[in-house]
Write a protein that holds these residues in place. Structure first.
Motif, short mmCIF file in Angstrom:
data_model
loop_
_atom_site.label_atom_id
_atom_site.label_comp_id
_atom_site.label_asym_id
_atom_site.label_seq_id
_atom_site.Cartn_x
_atom_site.Cartn_y
_atom_site.Cartn_z
N HIS A 112 0.82 -1.22 0.00
CA HIS A 112 0.00 0.00 0.00
C HIS A 112 0.85 1.26 0.00
O HIS A 112 2.02 1.24 0.38
CB HIS A 112 -0.96 -0.01 1.20
CG HIS A 112 -2.16 -0.88 0.95
ND1 HIS A 112 -3.39 -0.38 0.63
CD2 HIS A 112 -2.28 -2.22 0.93
CE1 HIS A 112 -4.24 -1.38 0.43
NE2 HIS A 112 -3.58 -2.51 0.61
N ASP A 156 1.34 -2.01 5.57
CA ASP A 156 0.22 -2.71 4.96
C ASP A 156 0.68 -3.35 3.64
O ASP A 156 0.82 -2.67 2.62
CB ASP A 156 -0.94 -1.74 4.73
CG ASP A 156 -2.22 -2.47 4.33
OD1 ASP A 156 -2.16 -3.69 4.10
OD2 ASP A 156 -3.27 -1.80 4.24
N GLY A 211 -6.84 -2.58 8.09
CA GLY A 211 -6.69 -4.01 7.80
C GLY A 211 -7.36 -4.41 6.50
O GLY A 211 -7.22 -3.75 5.48
MN MN Z 1 -3.85 -5.09 3.90
#
Ligand code: MN
Ligand code: PSU
Length: 310
Positions: A133, A141, A263
């Motif tokens: 990300h 992430d 998440g």
């Molecule tokens: Mn993720």
């Protein structure tokens, strides 16, 4: 229904196809439950299966039904994945807990790839894989899809990664994990809505047979990871990189100011936001590339059967 293990099952149609050594192509269900709106999600899931059949392979969409990881969902089950509100998005980390809870779970690329490898199926198709990300320096992430690609071997057909991720970092990470990227009729790693990015692929291929050759070598050498076949989005629905970048910057600004999910909920949230801001053009591109990938995946699966598969 055939059992592969206590928690992994095959539909009768998929079990028969595998027993007869016919080509099978798996598909994921997270895109149905979390990646696309209703009713496009259901229509596209069914259409991708029709396309795969037309090319001569058996489609096998993967999902968790009442705690069983099922390979080959029925049309009725696909409809449930498209409409039910109690479905859990699963990756490698919550796969076993979701099965233990006897829940319904949509499988992301990571969980679907595990199922594909456990069933000895060679080809898996998706829209875009998860990746690193943009904010990874703050919260690390990184999609569990990358972990799965490095652990389980199959051919995975995708349109690259979305530029809502960090494409450069994802490309680097794929290399670090030892995942070969084949550009399908392209020299550059595609970026989902955009046919190209500045980053090179490991080899350009023109035909399904060329993919099969690399896969055979990967197996022959005992290399454990998947091969990523990166297929550019069809030109007529593609979105120029600059245009998308502008919207992503605006979106990032908004995300800084409002409370956003974390998440597993991050990707579906950004996808929805992006689509709203692009007046449905992202959705049109997404649907077109899913169908295109399904056709190419099926062609690759068919070519493997004449390519010295044991
Ligand atoms: Mn993720
Ligand atoms: N890309 C899409 N639509 C999707 C996904 C990716 O255009 O629905 C899904 C896939 O199932 C992928 C998952 O495996 O998102 C990655 O999620 P995360 O970033 O939480 O790992």
């Amino acid at each position: 229904m055939k059992k592969i293990s206590d928690t992994i099952i095959l539909s009768d149609e998929v079990a028969t196809a595998l027993a007869e050594n016919n080509p099978v192509v798996t598909l994921e269900s997270t895109v149905i439950s979390f990646g696309l709106p209703y009713p496009e999600n259901l229509h596209t899931a069914l259409e991708c299966e029709t396309i795969i059949r037309r090319e001569g392979a058996t489609p096998a969409t993967v999902g968790i039904v009442d705690g069983a990881l099922k390979i080959g969902l029925s049309a009725k089950e696909l409809e449930s994945f498209a409409t039910r509100k109690d479905i859990i998005k699963t990756n490698l980390s919550n796969l076993a807990p979701t099965c233990a809870a006897k829940r319904w779970g949509a499988t992301s690329v990571s969980a679907s790839l595990l199922a594909t490898a456990m069933a000895n199926i060679d080809v898996f198709v998706t829209g875009g894989i998860g990746g690193v990300h943009r904010t990874f320096t703050q919260n690390l992430d990184i999609s569990s899809d990358l972990t799965a690609l490095s652990r389980y071997r199959a051919i995975i057909v995708s349109a690259g990664v979305k530029s809502l991720l960090n494409v450069a970092a994802t490309r680097e990470c794929l290399e670090t994990l030892g995942i070969p990227i084949l550009g399908y009729r392209t020299d550059f790693f595609p970026a989902f809505y955009t046919p190209s990015s500045p980053y090179h692929v490991d080899r350009r291929v023109e035909t399904p047979e060329e993919v099969a050759v690399v896969y055979q070598i990967q197996k022959d050498m005992g290399l454990p990871s998947s091969i990523l076949v990166a297929v550019p989005v069809p030109e007529k629905v593609s979105i120029p990189a600059e245009e998308l970048e502008q919207v992503l910057w605006e979106l990032e600004d908004v995300l800084q100011k409002e409370p956003v999910p974390s998440g597993r909920d991050v990707t579906p949230y950004i996808l929805r936001q992006l689509n709203e801001r692009m007046n449905g053009r992202c959705l049109a591109a997404n649907l077109a590339l899913l169908k295109n990938n399904a056709a190419i995946g099926a062609q690759i699966a068919c070519s493997l059967k004449t390519c010295g598969k044991p």
